[in-house]
Scaffold this motif. Structure first.
Motif, mmCIF file in Angstrom:
data_model
loop_
_atom_site.group_PDB
_atom_site.id
_atom_site.type_symbol
_atom_site.label_atom_id
_atom_site.label_comp_id
_atom_site.label_asym_id
_atom_site.label_seq_id
_atom_site.Cartn_x
_atom_site.Cartn_y
_atom_site.Cartn_z
ATOM 1 N N ARG A 234 0.819 -1.201 0.000
ATOM 2 C CA ARG A 234 0.000 0.000 0.000
ATOM 3 C C ARG A 234 0.858 1.258 0.000
ATOM 4 N N THR B 123 -8.541 -3.889 3.276
ATOM 5 C CA THR B 123 -8.122 -3.737 1.879
ATOM 6 C C THR B 123 -9.216 -4.186 0.929
ATOM 7 N N LEU C 295 -11.736 -1.499 0.578
ATOM 8 C CA LEU C 295 -11.263 -0.422 -0.300
ATOM 9 C C LEU C 295 -11.320 -0.844 -1.766
ATOM 10 N N VAL C 296 -11.082 -2.136 -2.042
ATOM 11 C CA VAL C 296 -11.186 -2.653 -3.405
ATOM 12 C C VAL C 296 -12.640 -2.563 -3.884
ATOM 13 N N THR D 290 -8.932 1.088 -4.003
ATOM 14 C CA THR D 290 -7.699 0.326 -4.182
ATOM 15 C C THR D 290 -7.905 -0.752 -5.247
#
Length: 283
Positions: A138, A249, A252-253, A258
């Motif tokens: 990240r 994560t 966020l994807v 992300t």
């Protein structure tokens, strides 16, 4: 309450912390300590409502030393965390800060009635490798700074110490976390006034993100974590805590912030494998 049920309740804190990054992004431009003050005030208010079912008298018989310990744990961790990232906004800082689940596993072996097995240590190390892939991948906003890295290390020790020592306070009702939250909100507000510029959430979305933070990741999560630490499987919860950066994560994807990657898949396998190993029979 059974050990398995307490462990499951404790894991809900990990699930809530998975939304921390996404909601924090949504709360911009609120500075960290002000955000902390607002969210812990919401969490404390939730705790007061929950405590009313037993009556506020349950809070009176608790030693001031317990309240000082809890407040130092919650406020100390967040103050060290925010300061570390201000001094060293780097991936290395995040990685060191995420040593706390590993420390929980290791420190738990010092508790009465707990036995630290090779499976727990190996599982924690595998999960840490998975978290390292995510954090280092990240990146960060700047370069590493020795003072910031040292504070991140203290931050990890603080949360691990708070979590493990909570086990020694097994007879103290979880309602005590209510005053931990309110005291942390007050200290955060004072630190904000001394150190930060006041910036409020923007629009309905911003206020909604702050409200959700206070209801979950920076609120109710500390109550369910307290139950897990006091009555659940502390080693398993320590390893399972590495699911937080993974799920964070993934959130966020899904939000389009992300991009997905092979590193994410490998991290998922390492973290799931580590948790599965720690959940096996002790050895």
């Amino acid at each position: 309450m059974t050990r398995n049920r307490a462990t499951a309740i404790g894991f809900t804190a990990v699930l809530m912390w998975a939304l921390l990054a996404l909601l924090t992004i949504g709360s911009a431009p609120v500075p960290p300590l002000l955000l902390n003050a607002i969210c812990f005030a919401i969490g404390g208010a939730i705790g007061l409502v929950w405590t009313l079912r037993k009556g506020l008298g349950v809070l009176r018989g608790i030693s001031w030393k317990v309240y000082a310990f809890g407040t130092a744990g919650l406020f100390g961790y967040h103050f060290l965390y925010f300061t570390a990232f201000r001094l060293s906004p780097s991936a290395e800082t995040g990685l060191i800060a995420y040593l706390w689940p590993l420390f929980i596993v290791l420190f738990s072996g010092l508790l009465p009635g707990e036995r630290l097995g090779a499976r727990h240590v190996t599982g924690a190390l595998l999960a840490f490798l998975g978290a390292a892939l995510l954090v280092m991948g990240r990146g960060g906003e700047g370069s590493a700074n020795a003072a910031g890295l040292a504070l991140a290390f203290l931050c990890a020790l603080t949360w691990a110490g708070y979590s493990v020592l909570s086990r020694r306070l097994g007879e103290v009702p979880t309602e005590s976390v209510t005053l931990y939250c309110l005291a942390t909100a007050l200290l955060s507000a004072l630190a904000h006034l001394a150190l930060e510029e006041t910036l409020w959430p923007q629009g309905v979305a911003g206020w909604g993100a702050v409200l959700l933070l206070g209801l979950g990741p920076v609120g109710a999560a500390f109550f369910t974590w307290d139950i897990g630490m006091k009555k659940g499987d502390i080693q398993l919860l320590g390893v399972a805590s590495y699911a937080a950066p993974l799920l964070s994560t993934l959130a966020l994807v899904l939000a389009g912030i992300t991009p997905p990657s092979w590193a994410l898949l490998l991290a998922a396998l390492l973290i799931a494998g580590g948790a599965g190993l720690a959940a096996g029979r002790r050895g």
